[in-house]
Design an enzyme around this catalytic site. Structure first.
Site, short mmCIF file in Angstrom:
data_model
loop_
_atom_site.label_atom_id
_atom_site.label_comp_id
_atom_site.label_asym_id
_atom_site.label_seq_id
_atom_site.Cartn_x
_atom_site.Cartn_y
_atom_site.Cartn_z
N ASN A 89 0.79 -1.23 0.00
CA ASN A 89 0.00 0.00 0.00
C ASN A 89 0.82 1.28 0.00
OD1 ASN A 89 -1.61 -2.09 2.14
ND2 ASN A 89 -2.66 -1.47 0.26
N ILE A 96 0.96 6.83 0.50
CA ILE A 96 0.28 5.77 1.25
C ILE A 96 -1.17 5.66 0.78
CG2 ILE A 96 -0.43 4.98 3.55
CD1 ILE A 96 1.85 6.80 4.67
N CYS A 97 -1.58 4.43 0.48
CA CYS A 97 -2.97 4.19 0.09
C CYS A 97 -3.66 3.44 1.22
CB CYS A 97 -3.03 3.37 -1.19
SG CYS A 97 -4.72 3.00 -1.71
N VAL A 98 -4.55 4.13 1.91
CA VAL A 98 -5.33 3.52 2.98
C VAL A 98 -6.72 4.16 2.94
CG1 VAL A 98 -4.49 5.18 4.70
CG2 VAL A 98 -5.40 2.98 5.45
N LEU A 131 -0.64 -0.22 -4.25
CA LEU A 131 0.05 0.76 -5.09
C LEU A 131 1.35 0.15 -5.60
CD1 LEU A 131 -0.40 4.09 -3.09
CD2 LEU A 131 -1.59 3.38 -5.15
#
Length: 204
Positions: A89, A96-98, A131
């Protein structure tokens, strides 16, 4: 700079609210998280997260930042790791992908909630919103290889800085210099253990 303009675009009430939360987090940080306030730009929030035990990130020290946009808190901040990390992620540029920073964002969620969510992401990655596709694929199909790669990145890029244990580090460096004869005994044993640990890490 654009970040400075974000400060100008935020209302005094929001700025006070963010400043108060940062002050609270600085004096009473969550376990394994430390805040580094930027007095010149409150929209640039930097922090460090200790790699959680039992994960490939254990023993690592990960710097990250949150950037508050001009529409905060209506829109979520952007999160970035400043320390290189192998994680499904986290993109190559550190983004950051959250979900907390995307579709699940709510204006009432604070900085502490975001930091704790990112820490949880180190414990439980989400390969479905990867990602880093390679990391996501390895996590799902070859966990052992994923773990080894993540540990390698941790060993290379996420060594704790001197500032966190400056005294111990300075003692270690003294043992290699002209003061060595004055600092024998236990310090030599400590240095020997450190060298042995480095050898083990290199084998990973």
């Amino acid at each position: 700079m654009s970040l400075c303009s974000n400060v100008e675009n935020l209302s005094p009430q929001i700025i006070r609210q963010v400043a108060k939360e940062i002050a609270d987090l600085t004096s009473n940080p969550p376990e394994g998280i430390k805040i580094y306030p930027n007095d010149e730009d409150i929209t640039d929030i930097q922090a460090s997260i200790d790699g959680p035990a039992g994960t490939p990130y254990a023993g690592g020290f990960f710097r990250m930042k949150l950037v508050l946009g001009k529409n905060f808190p209506s829109e979520p901040p952007k999160g970035f790791f400043l320390t290189r990390i192998f994680h499904p992620n986290v993109a190559s540029n550190g983004e950051i992908c959250v979900n907390t920073l995307k579709k699940d964002w709510k204006a009432e969620l604070g900085i502490k909630h975001i930091l704790l969510t990112v820490k949880c992401l180190l414990i439980v990655p989400n390969p479905e919103s990867a990602l880093n596709e390679e990391a996501g694929k390895l996590l799902l199909e070859e966990y052992e290889n994923y773990s080894l790669r993540a540990k390698l990145y941790t060993d290379i890029h996420a060594k704790p800085p001197k500032s966190t244990d400056g005294l111990h580090k300075s003692i270690g460096s003294m043992a290699d210099g002209p003061m060595a004869k004055k600092h024998a005994g236990d310090k030599k044993v400590t240095d020997k253990k450190k060298k042995e640990k480095k050898k083990v890490l290199k084998r990973l």
